[in-house]
Design a protein around this motif. Structure first.
Motif, PDB file in Angstrom:
ATOM      1  N   CYS A 187     -58.960  22.884  -9.207  1.00 49.32           N
ATOM      2  CA  CYS A 187     -58.739  23.434 -10.544  1.00 49.32           C
ATOM      3  C   CYS A 187     -59.831  22.939 -11.492  1.00 49.32           C
ATOM      4  CB  CYS A 187     -57.357  23.025 -11.066  1.00 49.32           C
ATOM      5  SG  CYS A 187     -57.204  21.279 -11.497  1.00 49.32           S
ATOM      6  N   SER A 188     -59.895  23.559 -12.644  1.00 47.20           N
ATOM      7  CA  SER A 188     -60.991  23.219 -13.554  1.00 47.20           C
ATOM      8  C   SER A 188     -60.897  21.763 -14.019  1.00 47.20           C
ATOM      9  CB  SER A 188     -60.992  24.158 -14.757  1.00 47.20           C
ATOM     10  OG  SER A 188     -59.739  24.125 -15.391  1.00 47.20           O
ATOM     11  N   ASP A 189     -59.655  21.288 -14.210  1.00 44.65           N
ATOM     12  CA  ASP A 189     -59.496  19.894 -14.613  1.00 44.65           C
ATOM     13  C   ASP A 189     -60.060  18.953 -13.549  1.00 44.65           C
ATOM     14  OD1 ASP A 189     -58.339  19.978 -17.150  1.00 44.65           O
ATOM     15  OD2 ASP A 189     -56.370  20.453 -16.316  1.00 44.65           O
ATOM     16  N   CYS A 190     -59.776  19.301 -12.302  1.00 46.13           N
ATOM     17  CA  CYS A 190     -60.217  18.421 -11.229  1.00 46.13           C
ATOM     18  C   CYS A 190     -61.738  18.471 -11.050  1.00 46.13           C
ATOM     19  CB  CYS A 190     -59.519  18.779  -9.913  1.00 46.13           C
ATOM     20  SG  CYS A 190     -57.832  18.110  -9.860  1.00 46.13           S
ATOM     21  N   LEU A 202     -56.656  12.702  -7.156  1.00 44.25           N
ATOM     22  CA  LEU A 202     -55.586  12.424  -6.190  1.00 44.25           C
ATOM     23  C   LEU A 202     -54.197  12.709  -6.754  1.00 44.25           C
ATOM     24  CD1 LEU A 202     -56.796   9.111  -4.527  1.00 44.25           C
ATOM     25  CD2 LEU A 202     -56.889  11.424  -3.609  1.00 44.25           C
ATOM     26  N   ASP A 203     -54.008  12.527  -8.045  1.00 48.52           N
ATOM     27  CA  ASP A 203     -52.652  12.780  -8.536  1.00 48.52           C
ATOM     28  C   ASP A 203     -52.561  14.024  -9.418  1.00 48.52           C
ATOM     29  OD1 ASP A 203     -52.105  10.414 -11.302  1.00 48.52           O
ATOM     30  OD2 ASP A 203     -53.714  11.831 -10.911  1.00 48.52           O
ATOM     31  N   CYS A 204     -53.428  14.961  -9.176  1.00 44.03           N
ATOM     32  CA  CYS A 204     -53.335  16.250  -9.856  1.00 44.03           C
ATOM     33  C   CYS A 204     -52.039  16.939  -9.419  1.00 44.03           C
ATOM     34  CB  CYS A 204     -54.519  17.141  -9.501  1.00 44.03           C
ATOM     35  SG  CYS A 204     -54.486  18.723 -10.375  1.00 44.03           S
ATOM     36  N   LYS A 205     -51.418  17.647 -10.392  1.00 44.21           N
ATOM     37  CA  LYS A 205     -50.130  18.260 -10.066  1.00 44.21           C
ATOM     38  C   LYS A 205     -50.269  19.721  -9.636  1.00 44.21           C
ATOM     39  CE  LYS A 205     -47.832  15.298 -13.424  1.00 44.21           C
ATOM     40  NZ  LYS A 205     -48.798  15.059 -14.513  1.00 44.21           N
ATOM     41  N   VAL A 206     -51.444  20.285  -9.807  1.00 43.71           N
ATOM     42  CA  VAL A 206     -51.648  21.682  -9.429  1.00 43.71           C
ATOM     43  C   VAL A 206     -51.487  21.829  -7.905  1.00 43.71           C
ATOM     44  CG1 VAL A 206     -53.281  23.583  -9.381  1.00 43.71           C
ATOM     45  CG2 VAL A 206     -53.201  22.061 -11.363  1.00 43.71           C
ATOM     46  N   GLN A 212     -55.353  20.544  -1.208  1.00 44.88           N
ATOM     47  CA  GLN A 212     -56.697  20.120  -0.828  1.00 44.88           C
ATOM     48  C   GLN A 212     -56.788  18.622  -0.560  1.00 44.88           C
ATOM     49  OE1 GLN A 212     -59.251  22.040  -0.011  1.00 44.88           O
ATOM     50  NE2 GLN A 212     -57.737  23.663  -0.323  1.00 44.88           N
ATOM     51  N   ILE A 213     -55.982  17.844  -1.288  1.00 46.14           N
ATOM     52  CA  ILE A 213     -56.132  16.401  -1.139  1.00 46.14           C
ATOM     53  C   ILE A 213     -55.223  15.808  -0.071  1.00 46.14           C
ATOM     54  CG2 ILE A 213     -56.876  16.072  -3.527  1.00 46.14           C
ATOM     55  CD1 ILE A 213     -54.033  15.159  -4.149  1.00 46.14           C
ATOM     56  N   THR A 261     -52.762  -4.484  -6.346  1.00 45.27           N
ATOM     57  CA  THR A 261     -51.410  -3.942  -6.503  1.00 45.27           C
ATOM     58  C   THR A 261     -51.237  -3.093  -7.768  1.00 45.27           C
ATOM     59  OG1 THR A 261     -50.619  -5.992  -5.499  1.00 45.27           O
ATOM     60  CG2 THR A 261     -48.971  -4.572  -6.544  1.00 45.27           C
ATOM     61  N   THR A 262     -50.778  -1.869  -7.584  1.00 51.42           N
ATOM     62  CA  THR A 262     -50.368  -1.063  -8.740  1.00 51.42           C
ATOM     63  C   THR A 262     -49.026  -0.430  -8.412  1.00 51.42           C
ATOM     64  OG1 THR A 262     -51.514   0.883  -7.898  1.00 51.42           O
ATOM     65  CG2 THR A 262     -52.708  -0.475  -9.486  1.00 51.42           C
ATOM     66  N   PHE A 263     -48.226  -0.226  -9.434  1.00 52.57           N
ATOM     67  CA  PHE A 263     -46.892   0.316  -9.173  1.00 52.57           C
ATOM     68  C   PHE A 263     -46.352   1.044 -10.392  1.00 52.57           C
ATOM     69  CE2 PHE A 263     -44.681  -2.930 -11.660  1.00 52.57           C
ATOM     70  CZ  PHE A 263     -45.603  -3.971 -11.660  1.00 52.57           C
ATOM     71  N   GLU A 264     -45.413   1.911 -10.122  1.00 55.39           N
ATOM     72  CA  GLU A 264     -44.737   2.654 -11.187  1.00 55.39           C
ATOM     73  C   GLU A 264     -43.254   2.740 -10.872  1.00 55.39           C
ATOM     74  OE1 GLU A 264     -46.481   6.503 -11.627  1.00 55.39           O
ATOM     75  OE2 GLU A 264     -48.354   5.727 -12.479  1.00 55.39           O
ATOM     76  N   PHE A 265     -42.462   2.644 -11.906  1.00 53.40           N
ATOM     77  CA  PHE A 265     -41.037   2.946 -11.769  1.00 53.40           C
ATOM     78  C   PHE A 265     -40.847   4.362 -12.291  1.00 53.40           C
ATOM     79  CE2 PHE A 265     -40.888  -1.672 -11.708  1.00 53.40           C
ATOM     80  CZ  PHE A 265     -39.941  -1.924 -10.728  1.00 53.40           C
ATOM     81  N   ILE A 266     -40.355   5.227 -11.441  1.00 46.04           N
ATOM     82  CA  ILE A 266     -40.318   6.657 -11.708  1.00 46.04           C
ATOM     83  C   ILE A 266     -38.896   7.170 -11.864  1.00 46.04           C
ATOM     84  CG2 ILE A 266     -40.943   8.910 -10.765  1.00 46.04           C
ATOM     85  CD1 ILE A 266     -43.359   7.371 -11.165  1.00 46.04           C
ATOM     86  N   THR A 267     -38.728   8.125 -12.792  1.00 45.91           N
ATOM     87  CA  THR A 267     -37.444   8.813 -12.907  1.00 45.91           C
ATOM     88  C   THR A 267     -37.661  10.307 -12.770  1.00 45.91           C
ATOM     89  OG1 THR A 267     -35.566   9.305 -14.337  1.00 45.91           O
ATOM     90  CG2 THR A 267     -37.670   8.949 -15.416  1.00 45.91           C
ATOM     91  N   THR A 268     -36.619  11.006 -12.389  1.00 48.78           N
ATOM     92  CA  THR A 268     -36.724  12.456 -12.304  1.00 48.78           C
ATOM     93  C   THR A 268     -35.994  13.113 -13.472  1.00 48.78           C
ATOM     94  OG1 THR A 268     -34.763  12.449 -10.900  1.00 48.78           O
ATOM     95  CG2 THR A 268     -36.900  12.531  -9.801  1.00 48.78           C
ATOM     96  N   ASP A 269     -35.502  12.297 -14.410  1.00 49.85           N
ATOM     97  CA  ASP A 269     -34.628  12.817 -15.459  1.00 49.85           C
ATOM     98  C   ASP A 269     -35.279  12.949 -16.836  1.00 49.85           C
ATOM     99  OD1 ASP A 269     -32.609  12.826 -13.563  1.00 49.85           O
ATOM    100  OD2 ASP A 269     -32.066  10.755 -14.012  1.00 49.85           O
ATOM    101  N   LEU A 270     -36.578  12.893 -16.913  1.00 47.45           N
ATOM    102  CA  LEU A 270     -37.218  12.910 -18.225  1.00 47.45           C
ATOM    103  C   LEU A 270     -38.286  13.994 -18.361  1.00 47.45           C
ATOM    104  CD1 LEU A 270     -37.769   9.200 -19.318  1.00 47.45           C
ATOM    105  CD2 LEU A 270     -36.157  10.853 -20.220  1.00 47.45           C
ATOM    106  N   GLY A 271     -38.140  15.066 -17.635  1.00 45.59           N
ATOM    107  CA  GLY A 271     -39.170  16.087 -17.741  1.00 45.59           C
ATOM    108  C   GLY A 271     -40.482  15.565 -17.191  1.00 45.59           C
ATOM    109  N   SER A 272     -41.524  15.758 -17.938  1.00 42.63           N
ATOM    110  CA  SER A 272     -42.829  15.414 -17.383  1.00 42.63           C
ATOM    111  C   SER A 272     -43.181  13.942 -17.542  1.00 42.63           C
ATOM    112  CB  SER A 272     -43.909  16.260 -18.042  1.00 42.63           C
ATOM    113  OG  SER A 272     -44.017  15.895 -19.387  1.00 42.63           O
TER     114      SER A 272
END
Length: 418
Positions: A187-190, A202-206, A212-213, A261-272
Motif C-alpha cells: 500500500c502507499s503507506d507501506c 510488518l504491522d500494517c493492517k492492510v 505480503q509480509i 524485549t518489547t510487549f503490549e497488552f492488547i484488548t479487542t474491546d476498544l475499537g482501533s
RNA sequence: GUGGGCGUGGCUCAGUUGGUUAGAGCACCUGGUUGUGACCCAGGAGGUCGGGGGUUCAAGUCCCCUCGCUCACCCCA
C-alpha cells in the motif's frame, strides 16, 4: 460565545472521577506490592530531551508535540524521557544501583482525537533502571498482568524482541531487501514506510500488505546469541510465573529507543485503540541522555483513558455509591443554626455529614438525604430544641430514635452503634 | 493531515410531504394540610432547534458556507 474545553482535552467530572480514583488506588496498591516507588516530574521539559530519546524522525517528535518554539520547551508527550532525566539529574543510580519507579500523570500529543485517544491523556508509567536481568522483564510483565487481572479486565500479552545494535542492523538489511522485492505490491503507506521505518511495514493492517509480509524474515530468527539467550530467559520466566503470552514477531515500537524485549497488552474491546499498555527495554537510552555508561532500563506505560473505558464496559460497579454517615435536617432558622454547629463537631469526629443551607422544607430535606445516600438523618426543629433531644432516623430500617441528645458525643455514639 | 457519521432544553431523543405560541422521558424545583425519604399525582423552571447566509408568504424541517462533536485512516498508551 461559550468557552469550551479545547479539542482533545476533557474534564473528568464527579460520577466519572470515582472510576479513575479506583483505577489509581488498585494500581498503586499493586505497584507497592512489587516495591515500586513513586516519582513525579514536571510537565514541561527542554524540547531537546524528547528529540534525543524518542527520536527525531518519529511522528511524535516531528508533528505531535506541544512545543513553545521560542522557549525551546515542550509539554511531555510521554513519561520515560522525563523520568530518566530526573533519575540522572538526581544521581539516583548512586544511591541504589537498581531503581524501580513509577509515575502517574498527564501527557500531551497533538493528534486527531478519537476513541481512547486524546490530546491530553493520562498514563501510569513503570520503569526499572539499572538491571538487564531477564527476570526484571518478566516481573514487569507479570505485574502488569496481575494488575489487569485484579481490575477484572481481559487483555492479552503480546511479546517480541527487537534485538540490539549487534543484531538488528543485519536483520533490518535483510527485511529491507525482502520489502524492496515486493515494493509494488504494498500500500502507499507501506511504500513510504519502507524508506522511513521498514520495521513498521510488518504491522500494517492492510490485508494485501499482511499477505505480503507473511513470509517476511522474522527478527526472532536473527537475534544474536546474547539477545536470543535473554529472550529465552524472559519466556521461561513468564512460563514459570504462569503469565500467558503470545509471541508476535511482527510487533514493532513507535519510539526509537526500544531494544530487545518489547510487549503490549492488547484488548479487542476498544475499537482501533487495541494497546492499553505497552513498553520494552531501552538499554542504551540512559547513556544517551547523559547518564552512566552501560546502564540498562525497561519500562511500560498504561493508557488510563483506555483502561477507564474498559472498566466502564464492565457490568459490575466497582465504585461505591455516593454516601454520607449523617444528614442533618434543620427546621427553621434556629434548627438550622444548631445543626450547622453540630455538623462541624461531628465532622471533626471523622464522620461525613451533609446538610443544606437553602431553608428547604423537612420533606424536601428528607428527599435530599435519600438522594445523598445518608445512613442517618438527624431532625432538629423547635420541639427538639426545647427538649434538647433530636430525632435520629435510620434510613435503612426507617426507625426513628426519639431521645438523642443534641450533642456531638451522643450523636456519634448512635452512629457507631449501627 | 485525509475520509465517513452526527449536531433540538443538564442527559437520551421525537419532531410527519417546510405551515399556527418547538415536544417527550429522565434529572431538577415546589406542592399533594399543620414537621419526614420509595412510588404516584399536580404544577413549575429550563431551548436564539451549533453559528451565518440563502430559497420561500412561511424553515428545526430545503440549499450553501462555517464551527463543533464523533468514528476511522495515520500514529500511538
Amino acid at each position: 460565545m461559550k468557552i469550551k474545553a479545547l479539542k482533545g482535552f476533557k474534564d473528568i467530572v464527579p460520577g466519572e472521577v470515582e472510576l479513575w480514583q479506583y483505577l489509581e488506588r488498585v494500581a498503586r496498591e499493586v505497584f507497592d506490592r512489587f516495591h515500586f516507588r513513586e516519582i513525579r516530574m514536571p510537565i514541561l521539559e527542554e524540547t531537546e530531551l524528547f528529540a534525543r530519546s524518542i527520536g527525531e524522525a518519529t511522528d511524535i517528535v516531528e508533528k505531535e508535540m506541544y512545543t513553545f518554539v521560542d522557549k525551546k520547551i515542550t509539554m511531555r508527550p510521554e513519561a520515560t524521557a522525563s523520568l530518566l532525566r530526573a533519575y540522572i539529574e538526581h544521581g539516583l543510580y548512586v544511591q541504589k544501583p537498581v531503581q524501580k519507579l513509577f509515575t502517574i500523570g498527564p501527557m500531551f500529543r497533538h493528534e486527531r482525537p478519537q476513541k481512547g485517544r486524546l490530546r491530553q491523556f493520562h498514563q501510569m508509567d513503570i520503569e526499572v533502571l539499572g538491571s538487564e536481568n531477564a527476570r526484571v522483564d518478566t516481573e514487569l510483565m507479570a505485574m502488569g498482568a496481575m494488575l489487569f487481572d485484579e481490575l477484572g479486565l481481559t487483555v492479552s500479552l503480546e511479546l517480541n524482541s527487537l534485538g540490539c545494535p549487534e543484531c538488528r542492523p543485519g536483520y533490518r538489511a535483510m527485511l529491507l531487501e525482502y520489502i524492496e522485492a515486493r515494493h509494488d505490491l504494498l500500500c502507499s503507506d507501506c511504500k513510504r514506510r519502507s524508506t522511513t521505518n521498514p520495521l513498521r511495514v510488518l504491522d500494517c493492517k492492510v490485508p494485501s500488505c499482511r499477505e505480503q509480509i507473511l513470509d517476511a524474515p522474522s527478527i526472532l530468527d536473527h537475534l544474536c546469541g546474547q539477545c536470543e539467550d535473554h529472550f529465552q530467559q524472559v519466556q521461561s520466566g513468564l512460563e514459570q510465573l504462569g503469565v500467558k503470552y503470545q509471541l508476535n514477531k511482527f510487533m514493532v515500537r513507535g519510539l526509537d529507543y526500544y531494544c530487545r524485549t518489547t510487549f503490549e497488552f492488547i484488548t479487542t474491546d476498544l475499537g482501533s485503540q487495541a494497546a492499553v499498555a505497552a513498553g520494552g527495554r531501552y538499554d542504551g537510552l540512559i547513556e544517551t541522555l547523559g547518564g552512566p555508561k552501560n546502564s540498562p532500563g525497561i519500562g511500560f506505560a498504561m493508557g488510563m483513558e483506555r483502561l477507564v473505558l474498559l472498566l466502564q464496559q464492565l457490568d459490575q460497579s466497582v465504585v461505591e455509591a455516593d454516601t454520607v454517615d449523617l444528614y442533618i435536617a434543620g427546621i427553621g432558622d434556629q434548627g438550622a443554626r444548631v445543626g450547622f454547629g453540630l455538623a462541624h463537631e461531628i465532622r471533626a469526629e471523622k464522620f461525613s455529614v451533609a446538610m443544606d443551607h437553602e431553608g428547604r422544607s423537612l420533606k424536601s430535606q428528607m428527599k435530599q438525604a435519600h438522594k445523598t445516600g445518608a445512613r442517618f438523618v438527624l431532625i432538629i426543629g423547635d420541639a427538639e430544641l426545647e427538649s434538647g433531644k433530636g430525632i435520629l432516623r435510620n434510613m435503612g430500617t426507617e426507625e426513628d430514635q426519639q431521645d438523642v441528645l443534641l450533642s456531638a458525643q451522643s450523636i456519634t455514639e448512635c452512629l457507631l452503634k449501627k
